[in-house]
Write a protein that holds these residues in place. Structure first.
Motif, PDB file in Angstrom:
ATOM      1  N   LEU A  44      -1.397  -2.409  -5.450  1.00 63.79           N
ATOM      2  CA  LEU A  44      -1.509  -1.260  -6.352  1.00 63.79           C
ATOM      3  C   LEU A  44      -2.923  -1.138  -6.907  1.00 63.79           C
ATOM      4  N   LEU A  45      -3.475  -2.275  -7.303  1.00 65.22           N
ATOM      5  CA  LEU A  45      -4.823  -2.274  -7.857  1.00 65.22           C
ATOM      6  C   LEU A  45      -5.872  -1.965  -6.784  1.00 65.22           C
ATOM      7  N   SER A  46      -5.646  -2.422  -5.563  1.00 63.01           N
ATOM      8  CA  SER A  46      -6.627  -2.175  -4.503  1.00 63.01           C
ATOM      9  C   SER A  46      -6.726  -0.689  -4.165  1.00 63.01           C
ATOM     10  N   ILE A  47      -5.619   0.032  -4.223  1.00 65.31           N
ATOM     11  CA  ILE A  47      -5.653   1.484  -3.969  1.00 65.31           C
ATOM     12  C   ILE A  47      -6.466   2.180  -5.056  1.00 65.31           C
ATOM     13  N   ALA A  50      -3.353   6.561 -11.654  1.00 61.84           N
ATOM     14  CA  ALA A  50      -3.749   5.309 -12.301  1.00 61.84           C
ATOM     15  C   ALA A  50      -2.749   4.936 -13.384  1.00 61.84           C
ATOM     16  N   GLY A  51      -2.309   5.926 -14.142  1.00 70.54           N
ATOM     17  CA  GLY A  51      -1.290   5.668 -15.171  1.00 70.54           C
ATOM     18  C   GLY A  51       0.009   5.157 -14.564  1.00 70.54           C
ATOM     19  N   ILE A  52       0.438   5.796 -13.481  1.00 74.85           N
ATOM     20  CA  ILE A  52       1.667   5.354 -12.804  1.00 74.85           C
ATOM     21  C   ILE A  52       1.490   3.933 -12.269  1.00 74.85           C
ATOM     22  N   LEU A  53       0.359   3.697 -11.593  1.00 80.22           N
ATOM     23  CA  LEU A  53       0.138   2.384 -10.989  1.00 80.22           C
ATOM     24  C   LEU A  53      -0.005   1.286 -12.039  1.00 80.22           C
ATOM     25  N   THR A 109       0.841  -1.192   0.000  1.00 78.97           N
ATOM     26  CA  THR A 109       0.000   0.000   0.000  1.00 78.97           C
ATOM     27  C   THR A 109       0.880   1.248   0.000  1.00 78.97           C
ATOM     28  N   ALA A 110       2.015   1.196   0.665  1.00 73.94           N
ATOM     29  CA  ALA A 110       2.937   2.340   0.687  1.00 73.94           C
ATOM     30  C   ALA A 110       3.426   2.680  -0.719  1.00 73.94           C
ATOM     31  N   HIS A 111       3.735   1.670  -1.524  1.00 72.44           N
ATOM     32  CA  HIS A 111       4.160   1.931  -2.905  1.00 72.44           C
ATOM     33  C   HIS A 111       3.030   2.613  -3.688  1.00 72.44           C
ATOM     34  N   ALA A 112       1.823   2.125  -3.485  1.00 66.69           N
ATOM     35  CA  ALA A 112       0.671   2.722  -4.164  1.00 66.69           C
ATOM     36  C   ALA A 112       0.460   4.156  -3.688  1.00 66.69           C
ATOM     37  N   LEU A 113       0.586   4.385  -2.372  1.00 66.90           N
ATOM     38  CA  LEU A 113       0.427   5.737  -1.836  1.00 66.90           C
ATOM     39  C   LEU A 113       1.527   6.674  -2.334  1.00 66.90           C
ATOM     40  N   ALA A 114       2.696   6.133  -2.618  1.00 68.22           N
ATOM     41  CA  ALA A 114       3.762   6.962  -3.193  1.00 68.22           C
ATOM     42  C   ALA A 114       3.323   7.496  -4.559  1.00 68.22           C
ATOM     43  N   ILE A 127       2.288  -1.975 -12.627  1.00 67.76           N
ATOM     44  CA  ILE A 127       1.704  -3.321 -12.732  1.00 67.76           C
ATOM     45  C   ILE A 127       2.235  -4.024 -13.982  1.00 67.76           C
ATOM     46  N   VAL A 128       2.274  -3.300 -15.096  1.00 70.27           N
ATOM     47  CA  VAL A 128       2.793  -3.883 -16.347  1.00 70.27           C
ATOM     48  C   VAL A 128       4.283  -4.151 -16.223  1.00 70.27           C
ATOM     49  N   TRP A 129       5.025  -3.219 -15.632  1.00 71.68           N
ATOM     50  CA  TRP A 129       6.474  -3.344 -15.489  1.00 71.68           C
ATOM     51  C   TRP A 129       6.834  -4.538 -14.612  1.00 71.68           C
ATOM     52  N   ILE A 130       6.156  -4.690 -13.488  1.00 77.52           N
ATOM     53  CA  ILE A 130       6.452  -5.797 -12.573  1.00 77.52           C
ATOM     54  C   ILE A 130       5.955  -7.115 -13.147  1.00 77.52           C
ATOM     55  N   ASP A 131       4.791  -7.092 -13.803  1.00 74.69           N
ATOM     56  CA  ASP A 131       4.231  -8.256 -14.489  1.00 74.69           C
ATOM     57  C   ASP A 131       4.126  -9.487 -13.591  1.00 74.69           C
ATOM     58  N   ASP A 132       3.636  -9.268 -12.383  1.00 70.69           N
ATOM     59  CA  ASP A 132       3.425 -10.360 -11.445  1.00 70.69           C
ATOM     60  C   ASP A 132       2.240  -9.975 -10.554  1.00 70.69           C
ATOM     61  N   PRO A 133       1.039 -10.499 -10.883  1.00 72.83           N
ATOM     62  CA  PRO A 133      -0.158 -10.104 -10.126  1.00 72.83           C
ATOM     63  C   PRO A 133      -0.041 -10.301  -8.612  1.00 72.83           C
TER      64      PRO A 133
END
Length: 182
Positions: free
Chosen positions: A149-152, A130-133, A65-70, A137-143
């Motif tokens: 990230l998606l939950s935020i 949303a674009g950053i997140l 969640t911290a990464h998403a909040l960043a 998500i695409v960059w990490i490519d591991d759900p």
């Protein structure tokens, strides 16, 4: 709390420290250039936070969640930063240095329009985050590593919707001057 969460807290505190230092240099010590230098440091804090988050994720950390909040912090800072500084500048000038006009309190349709402009900025910051997140998500490519990230985004979309409802209510029931009759 993890490193990214502490970085968010540090960046938020430093944002306001830098802003107050800039206003103090500008208005109290009459050092306009020094004040500007402090104010220019505000986007540097966003870059630092972005680097800390990116390095943490690139190192294999699961997104929290911290990464998403960043990402949220950075997008809000980009979209609202200038208006937040202007808001603080107006109040610092009036309340601390006793210069300038008293900050305006808006009522009626003027308040509704102002709040609507704020909602549009809220929507823009949501879209940017949303674009950053989604990029992360695409960059990490591991759900499994990007679930937070998606939950935020889900929570924030509800918040943007609630903010829109509040905005509409200001047009239906305009904010009144205290003590005035409708």
């Amino acid at each position: 709390m993890n490193l990214v969460a502490w970085a968010i807290v540090a960046c938020e505190v430093l944002f306001w420290v830098v802003i107050l230092a800039g206003f103090t240099a500008r208005y109290i010590f009459k050092r306009n250039t020094l004040g500007l230098i402090f104010l220019v440091l505000t986007p540097v804090l966003d870059i630092i936070l972005l680097v800390i988050s990116g390095v943490d994720l690139a190192g294999g950390a699961s997104a929290t969640t911290a990464h998403a909040l960043a990402a949220v912090y950075i997008s809000v800072s980009i979209v609202f930063g200038k208006s937040m500084i202007a808001w603080a500048d107006e109040r610092f000038r009036y309340y601390v240095t006793k210069q300038g006009a008293q900050p305006v309190k808006r009522y009626g349709l003027e308040h509704a329009r102002h709040y609507f402009k704020g909602w549009v900025k809220h929507l823009l910051s949501f879209v940017l985050a949303a674009g950053i997140l989604y990029g992360l998500i695409v960059w990490i490519d591991d759900p499994a590593r990007t679930e937070a990230l998606l939950s935020i985004l889900t929570v924030w979309s509800v918040v943007v919707g609630i903010d829109l409802i509040i905005t509409v209510t200001y047009f239906i029931w305009p904010r009144q001057v205290k003590g005035s009759a409708r």
